[in-house]
Design an enzyme around this catalytic site. Structure first.
Site, PDB file in Angstrom:
ATOM      1  N   VAL A 117       0.830  -1.215   0.000  1.00 47.07           N
ATOM      2  CA  VAL A 117       0.000   0.000   0.000  1.00 47.07           C
ATOM      3  C   VAL A 117       0.859   1.258   0.000  1.00 47.07           C
ATOM      4  CG1 VAL A 117      -1.955  -1.118   1.119  1.00 47.07           C
ATOM      5  CG2 VAL A 117      -0.183  -0.073   2.529  1.00 47.07           C
ATOM      6  N   ALA A 118       2.141   1.141   0.341  1.00 41.82           N
ATOM      7  CA  ALA A 118       3.077   2.268   0.310  1.00 41.82           C
ATOM      8  C   ALA A 118       4.477   1.698   0.211  1.00 41.82           C
ATOM      9  CB  ALA A 118       2.937   3.140   1.566  1.00 41.82           C
ATOM     10  N   ALA A 120       8.691   2.980   0.213  1.00 42.22           N
ATOM     11  CA  ALA A 120       9.688   4.039   0.356  1.00 42.22           C
ATOM     12  C   ALA A 120      11.058   3.460   0.041  1.00 42.22           C
ATOM     13  CB  ALA A 120       9.631   4.622   1.770  1.00 42.22           C
ATOM     14  N   SER A 121      12.107   4.210   0.351  1.00 40.58           N
ATOM     15  CA  SER A 121      13.450   3.803  -0.051  1.00 40.58           C
ATOM     16  C   SER A 121      13.972   2.617   0.747  1.00 40.58           C
ATOM     17  CB  SER A 121      14.416   4.986   0.104  1.00 40.58           C
ATOM     18  OG  SER A 121      14.430   5.433   1.452  1.00 40.58           O
ATOM     19  N   GLN A 124       8.682  -1.332   2.424  1.00 42.11           N
ATOM     20  CA  GLN A 124       7.331  -1.125   1.927  1.00 42.11           C
ATOM     21  C   GLN A 124       6.345  -1.681   2.953  1.00 42.11           C
ATOM     22  OE1 GLN A 124       7.455  -3.096  -1.871  1.00 42.11           O
ATOM     23  NE2 GLN A 124       6.502  -4.976  -1.100  1.00 42.11           N
ATOM     24  N   VAL A 125       5.108  -1.195   2.872  1.00 42.58           N
ATOM     25  CA  VAL A 125       4.098  -1.527   3.879  1.00 42.58           C
ATOM     26  C   VAL A 125       2.939  -2.280   3.226  1.00 42.58           C
ATOM     27  CG1 VAL A 125       2.463  -0.588   5.563  1.00 42.58           C
ATOM     28  CG2 VAL A 125       4.722   0.458   5.290  1.00 42.58           C
ATOM     29  N   LYS A 142       5.461  -3.908   7.853  1.00 40.82           N
ATOM     30  CA  LYS A 142       6.557  -3.199   7.177  1.00 40.82           C
ATOM     31  C   LYS A 142       7.688  -4.185   6.901  1.00 40.82           C
ATOM     32  CE  LYS A 142       9.849   0.584   7.997  1.00 40.82           C
ATOM     33  NZ  LYS A 142      10.244   1.632   8.961  1.00 40.82           N
ATOM     34  N   ASP A 277      12.627  11.837  11.362  1.00 46.02           N
ATOM     35  CA  ASP A 277      12.308  11.731   9.927  1.00 46.02           C
ATOM     36  C   ASP A 277      10.869  12.183   9.697  1.00 46.02           C
ATOM     37  OD1 ASP A 277      12.945  11.183   7.313  1.00 46.02           O
ATOM     38  OD2 ASP A 277      12.534   9.035   7.445  1.00 46.02           O
TER      39      ASP A 277
END
Length: 511
Positions: A117-118, A120-121, A124-125, A142, A277
């Protein structure tokens, strides 16, 4: 070289304003633009280049995305893609990693697991469902990207090479401590690569913010967490990056900006433990209007000295007491004592007065950062690695808040939190607390006194015995000394022979 080529090829050099650059740098940029692809845009090209270069570079892009006042709004919008919309890795790879990390088949831990669903670097989730004795609940799963730790190590080796090269070529750069800065980044990366440490950070921060009304975080599921997998409470909310949805839902953007600034300051100054962050992709608003933070891979800590420094600096700017701001820098050792406090206070005034009582949209952060850098060089200020995460996060948080409220008054917003900490810790109550702490420390020292006296007596007896009888050496110690002496004699003899041959050679040439 690889970074320069990648940036040039993707068209990122088109963002550089060459007019203020020295001639050699202008030439390098113009030559670099000869190799860029056709039909590339600066912002999207920069984002593409950072993705190709690796996760550490993506972190840089995420940071820049929070500062449209520095890089421009168009570039910032393009860089927002790096926050949570990176290309995902395959579902099958994620499932295999979950099963390997947790030590069993997927169905043993999750009744359902969605596609990503998302992304990033770093990870992912996925949205998961758990069914157990407590009923059914939704969770976020995650999963670290395969090989991301290896790519980070590659990035770090590049950064170390660059840092050492900079120090060697420009001795003045040593005050910025580039190598120590990369050391700090390496420690941060090591923590981010272990999801168990992220779960521990969530647990610790939850205790700190238990009574905070406007801020909450998801709870981790320790039974379904391993080094490369983190399971935590599913959060339903609107990301702070989606301004239109926030407005449509009726949220007060001005108040949200206040909550962001004050929450960060509470965590940093009050607790000394903060989310480092806090870009838009890691912040959302739930249905109750609470600010919810996710992704606790990068955390910052501030000791009492750093917290006092930050609080007094902010309070000094709020009250326009530039002399006190200067004194705090000298007391903390951030400015060499060879400089004048009055001169430094004058320089601080040059920073503070132009921005005091001005709205955020009236302040050029790029010009302000340039002035700050010039002043640090003028007064031989060295980079403080222990403050880097704190300073970076402050810049990010202020950038996020400014996107919600372009007219944000940073000083008025920060004042209640800073003033409360100053009164509690530096006022009469704080002095009483310090006195109590000193009394407790003195009490601890007093209880250790008998043990220290016994040790001192034993040491005195042994020294007296050694004086009367001499120091006894074990056989192996005598043997080691003999070997060392023999080696020294061999080298001494060799040196004498070399000198003798050299003398003969010189005599022969003279003859």
């Amino acid at each position: 070289m690889r970074a320069g080529w990648t940036l040039a090829r993707e068209g990122a050099l088109g963002l550089v304003d060459v007019h203020d650059l020295p001639a050699p740098a202008r030439l390098v940029v113009r030559l670099g633009r000869l190799v860029e692809k056709r039909n590339v845009s600066g912002g999207k090209g920069l984002a593409a280049a950072l993705v190709k270069l690796g996760p550490s570079w993506v972190k840089l892009g995420q940071f820049l995305a929070t500062r449209p006042d520095v890089v421009g709004f168009a570039v910032a919008r393009d860089l927002e893609e790096l926050q949570d919309r990176m290309p995902p890795f395959p579902q099958a790879v994620a499932i295999a990693e979950i099963e390997r990390a947790l030590g069993g088949p997927l169905h043993q831990f999750f009744a359902e697991l969605s596609e990503p669903v998302a992304a990033a670097s770093v990870a992912q989730v996925h949205k998961g469902v758990i069914r157990d004795a407590d009923g059914e609940r939704e969770v976020a799963v995650k999963v670290l990207r395969p090989g991301v730790d290896r790519r980070f190590r590659s990035d770090l080796s590049t950064f170390y090479f660059a840092a050492r090269t900079i120090e060697r070529l420009d001795p003045r750069s040593k005050r910025l401590k580039p190598v120590e800065t990369v050391d700090m980044l390496a420690r941060t990366v090591a923590f981010e690569m272990d999801s168990r440490l992220e779960a521990a950070a969530l647990s610790e921060m939850a205790e700190n913010i238990a009574d905070d009304p406007d801020f909450r975080i998801p709870a981790p599921d320790w039974n379904r967490t391993a080094r490369s997998v983190l399971t935590l409470e599913w959060i339903e909310g609107i990301p702070l990056s989606d301004i239109d949805r926030l407005k449509a839902a009726g949220f007060d953007l001005v108040d949200l900006a206040r909550i962001i600034i004050q929450s960060f300051l509470r965590h940093a100054i009050r607790d000394g433990f903060f989310h480092a962050d806090m870009h838009q992709g890691n912040l959302m608003i739930d249905a109750s209007g609470q600010l919810v933070a996710v992704d606790f891979g990068i955390m910052g800590r501030a000791g009492l000295k750093e917290r006092r420094f930050l609080a007094e600096i902010l309070h000094g700017f709020i009250t326009r007491n530039y002399r006190r701001v200067a004194e705090v820098h000298f007391e903390a050792g951030y400015v060499p004592s060879s400089h004048s406090i009055d001169d430094f206070a004058q320089a601080i005034r040059a920073i503070g007065e132009p921005i005091h009582q001005k709205r955020a949209d009236e302040i050029s952060m790029a010009k302000l950062l340039t002035l700050l850098f010039e002043i640090t060089e003028l007064f031989d200020m060295k980079t403080r690695p222990e403050l880097i995460l704190l300073q970076k996060t402050m810049v990010v948080v202020e950038g996020v808040a400014r996107r919600l409220n372009p007219k944000l008054d940073m000083w008025t917003t920060a004042d209640p939190v800073v003033r409360d900490w100053i009164e509690r810790n530096l006022g009469p109550l704080g002095k009483l607390s310090d006195l109590g702490q000193q009394t407790r420390e003195a009490g601890k020292s007093f209880t250790l006194l008998p043990s220290l006296l016994n040790r001192a007596e034993t040491l005195a007896e042994r020294l007296n015995e050694a004086t009367e009888k001499g120091f006894a050496l074990k056989p192996e110690s005598i043997e080691a000394i003999g070997r060392a002496e023999a080696r020294r004699n061999r080298w001494g003899n060799a040196a004498l022979w070399i000198i003798a041959f050299a003398a003969l050679y010189l005599a022969w040439n003279l003859v």
